[in-house]
Enzyme design. Structure first.
Site, PDB file in Angstrom:
ATOM      1  N   ASP A  50       1.088   2.418   1.773  1.00 47.13           N
ATOM      2  CA  ASP A  50       0.794   1.531   2.901  1.00 47.13           C
ATOM      3  C   ASP A  50       1.141   2.203   4.223  1.00 47.13           C
ATOM      4  O   ASP A  50       0.848   1.651   5.283  1.00 47.13           O
ATOM      5  CB  ASP A  50       1.591   0.224   2.768  1.00 47.13           C
ATOM      6  CG  ASP A  50       0.866  -0.772   1.884  1.00 47.13           C
ATOM      7  OD1 ASP A  50      -0.321  -0.546   1.582  1.00 47.13           O
ATOM      8  OD2 ASP A  50       1.485  -1.778   1.489  1.00 47.13           O
TER       9      ASP A  50
ATOM     10  N   ASP B  79      -4.746  -4.730  -6.582  1.00 48.38           N
ATOM     11  CA  ASP B  79      -3.411  -4.599  -6.011  1.00 48.38           C
ATOM     12  C   ASP B  79      -2.370  -5.240  -6.919  1.00 48.38           C
ATOM     13  O   ASP B  79      -2.705  -6.024  -7.828  1.00 48.38           O
ATOM     14  CB  ASP B  79      -3.420  -5.297  -4.631  1.00 48.38           C
ATOM     15  CG  ASP B  79      -2.453  -4.668  -3.658  1.00 48.38           C
ATOM     16  OD1 ASP B  79      -1.507  -4.007  -4.103  1.00 48.38           O
ATOM     17  OD2 ASP B  79      -2.660  -4.858  -2.438  1.00 48.38           O
TER      18      ASP B  79
END
Ligand code: GLA
Length: 746
Positions: free
Chosen positions: A547, A479
């Protein structure tokens, strides 16, 4: 496929069955662009395409010659301040401050195959016969610098891969202020420009605009490719649609700050350029030093947008992505992020693991919160060792338990970041990228580690390596959750190098990890899809798309993503309801029907589902195992755009055209609606297809020309009783199997 050099006219012609790319050495030794598009016959000379006129105010190169002006000549890799007054592909400053440069053709070589680019991701060949490469060296005699332009043409793809290298031999240094990867000058401006744009939770929405005089651009100055714009753009004719018409595209194989720009000059020439963003970029070359740009992949389609996307899908899937996972069906995973966030215990996790195992899920991914003192986003980043209070058996213990259940184990990391509340920061505060004289902005309470420094990357590698050596990790989600703000390195030789050197550091860490752990499947991520770019696909063959896990939002996000990136690369999960980002309720089958067009998984607490939901998920997993190869590696077609109305449809077809799956989605329900048909694509006209095990098959030509009827109760007075699936947010999958006796079922 060939690259021909016509000696007399000094013309290069790169061609395969689909495209021609033609340019020549001009009389001043620079390179003039003549043609890029559908394949045409080769011949000695294309000078009729090389047009010059006397035009007031233009700078002319030769005295007594009022025709040869670089301002009006279409060029391959133009500079500035020496005749051309449009935006350049490069600018170089000499030690005395001069920015005049004159790069002149010196030599070229043509060879089979394609070389890799040191330290940078790039497309590749598996055997030399797959592609031919042209290297052209231009020389600048005052500074004593070579500029090498690389062009590769593949046998089977309508693409030209380009990048540039500067090699400096002169005693006095030169400074690259701008060094883009590609320039393409097109002879008219009747194009629309497509970009993929958005923000967090709304990545890669498709937008068009008609080209206008002046400059239109997309960019990132955030240090990553960004949610806001993707390093990909298309120029298409006004009447080009998914099935027909001309389109050009440019995709940058790079993950850092970039600029993609289209300039239409006042004589309607269109100049498309792309590369490293020139702001915050400054790279000085001393004698003996060199600089290489990232690769840009230009593509051409005469058959519409679907064909253009399929070119990128196939090329990136098979000749950009690498490693053992490249061609493999992607494991069905469950990720604990939306199930627990950072609030988990081993017991909670194992409950999810057991439920996942029962459902047939193959991989458990432990997301953020397992390391250092990480209980919220104020602490822990940088301390890559297990939080033993949360996980008393350690990562190796947890991974062992999960493997004992017959599942694979995956781990989340965010190696480029640090919290102030971490041992790493306390030991090395100067490893943060920031000018110490100033206050530094945080993002999500975290700071960017200076990956332009070798020792920083090496230290992070060592920490991660310590974990990976002990624990059996099959998958890593890497990430990156903030943009760069104060770009400043505490020990860079030149601050203008830092943003690019940072990305080189990221690539180096990937490379080191992949070298030692070649079996790990990497999924890249950046607050969802802020680093969904071709550069990342070289290391991580899949990327967490967004997301936003709401099924309706995902229709747009995944649809937009498919313009440039293959379905196998699009990380897509079924999440809980109400959805965490939108609070919207959508049926479980629709959540699946959207997510299954991707690298598929779940992102919810599977241990807390009803019996019916558990059963439905089991069936979804069975379906996905049966069809994932087709979905992830078949030929993908967009049928109906969610940006244009209330419905969306897409489909995949197997390479032998025996199998296909169509996804049809309706956002809001209606009543007394028009009848609905979907015009399928890519089927074999003469094959009969059974649809969802119907008895009677329909010919491919009927399904493509008359359409497949998808009308439902909403086309009349809807008398259905509500069953949780027939109101808003409905969707259906149609599985098409060829009826031929000889065709096997999947
Ligand atoms: C990012 C990712 C999410 C999740 C969180 C964890 O936002 O996109 O999927 O991993 O970080 O902090």
């Amino acid at each position: 496929m060939a690259i021909i050099f016509h000696e007399q006219s000094k013309t290069f012609h790169l061609y395969n069955q689909q495209i021609s790319y033609i340019f020549k050495v001009l009389k001043n030794g620079s390179l003039g662009q003549l043609y890029f598009g559908k394949r045409i016959h080769d011949k000695e000379c294309f000078d009729e395409l090389f047009e010059m006129r006397k035009r007031s105010m233009a700078p002319y190169t030769y005295e007594g010659d009022m025709l040869f002006s670089l301002e009006h000549i279409k060029q391959e890799y133009p500079g500035f301040n020496h005749g051309d007054l449009r935006y350049p592909a490069f600018t170089i400053t000499h030690e005395n401050g001069s920015t005049v440069n004159e790069y002149v053709y010196a030599s070229h070589s043509i060879y089979q195959g394609k070389k890799s680019i040191e330290g940078l991701p790039s497309t590749y060949v598996e055997s030399d016969g797959e592609a031919t490469t042209l290297e052209i060296t231009l020389h600048e005699s005052h500074t004593d610098t070579d500029m090498i332009l690389y062009y590769t043409i593949y046998e089977t793809y309508p693409v030209i891969c380009r990048h540039v290298k500067f090699m400096h031999y002169g005693m006095q240094s030169i400074t690259l202020d701008k060094a883009l990867s590609v320039c393409l000058d097109l002879p008219d401006c009747n194009y629309e420009m497509l970009e993929l744009t958005g923000t967090w939770c709304r990545e890669r929405h498709v937008e068009w605009r008609k080209l206008m005089h002046g400059v239109q651009s997309i960019y990132s100055m955030r240090g990553h490719s960004s949610h806001q714009y993707n390093p990909f753009l298309v120029l298409k004719r006004e009447n080009t649609d998914e099935r027909s018409g001309e389109a050009y595209a440019c995709s940058l194989v790079y993950s850092g700050s970039f600029l993609g720009q289209v300039e239409v000059d006042n004589h309607n020439v269109t100049r498309m350029t792309m590369g490293i963003h020139p702001d915050q970029f400054e790279w000085t070359l001393q004698q003996g030093e060199s600089f290489v740009t990232p690769e840009a992949v230009l593509a051409y389609s005469e058959n519409g947008m679907n064909a253009l996307s399929q070119t990128y899908h196939k090329l990136y899937q098979s000749r950009l992505a690498r490693g053992v996972w490249r061609d493999k069906d992607r494991p069905i995973l469950v990720n604990n992020w939306e199930a627990t966030y950072m609030d988990f215990t081993e017991e909670k996790l194992m409950n999810i693991v057991h439920a996942a195992k029962d459902a047939g899920i193959e991989l458990f991914v432990l997301d953020d919160g397992w390391f250092g003192k990480r209980n919220d986003d104020h602490a822990g980043l940088g301390d890559w060792f297990c939080n033993m209070e949360k996980l008393p058996c350690g990562i190796n213990g947890l991974s062992r338990k999960i493997h004992e259940e017959g599942m694979m184990f995956g781990l989340w990391i965010e190696p480029e970041m640090v919290n102030k509340d971490s041992d790493l920061y306390r030991m090395h505060p100067d490893w943060v990228m920031n000018d110490p004289e100033y206050h530094c902005c945080h993002g999500r309470n975290q700071y960017v580690l200076d990956f332009s420094r070798k020792e920083v990357v090496d230290a992070i590698y060592e920490m991660l390596d310590r974990i990976l050596e002990k624990a059996d990790v099959d998958y890593i989600k890497w990430d990156m959750n903030r943009s760069m703000s104060e770009v400043y390195s505490n020990c860079a030789p030149q601050q203008g190098r830092v943003v690019h050197a940072y990305i080189l550091g990221v690539y180096r860490l990937y490379e080191m990890l992949l070298k030692k752990y070649p079996n790990i499947l990497f999924e890249s991520c950046s607050s969802g899809g802020a680093r969904f770019d071709a550069g990342m696909l070289y290391y991580a063959p899949q990327c967490w798309c967004s997301d936003d896990t709401d099924a309706v939002e995902r229709m747009m996000i995944q649809y937009g993503t498919s313009f440039a990136y293959p379905i196998s690369s699009i990380g897509a999960h079924v999440s809980a309801c109400p959805n965490h980002q939108l609070k919207r309720m959508t049926p479980l089958n629709t959540r699946f029907n959207v997510a299954c067009f991707g690298a598929f998984g779940y992102e919810m607490d599977l241990s807390k589902l009803s019996k019916e939901e558990t059963e439905e998920i089991k069936q979804q997993v069975i379906f996905m195992k049966q069809y994932r190869h087709l979905i992830q590696y078949g030929t993908f077609y967009r049928l109906v755009s969610p940006f244009e109305g209330n419905t969306m449809a897409w489909m995949v077809v197997s390479s032998d055209q025996k199998h296909a799956i169509v996804g049809y989605y309706k956002i809001l329900q209606s009543v007394m609606a028009p009848f609905q048909r979907l015009y399928l694509q890519g089927l074999a006209p003469d094959k009969k297809y059974r649809i969802n095990t119907s008895k009677e098959g329909l010919y491919g030509d009927e399904l493509m020309s008359c359409g497949m009827v998808v009308s439902d109760a909403s086309c009349g007075e809807n008398e259905e009783v509500y069953n949780g699936r027939n109101g808003d947010f409905q969707s259906r999958l149609y599985v098409l199997e060829s009826e031929d006796e000889s065709d096997e079922k999947i």
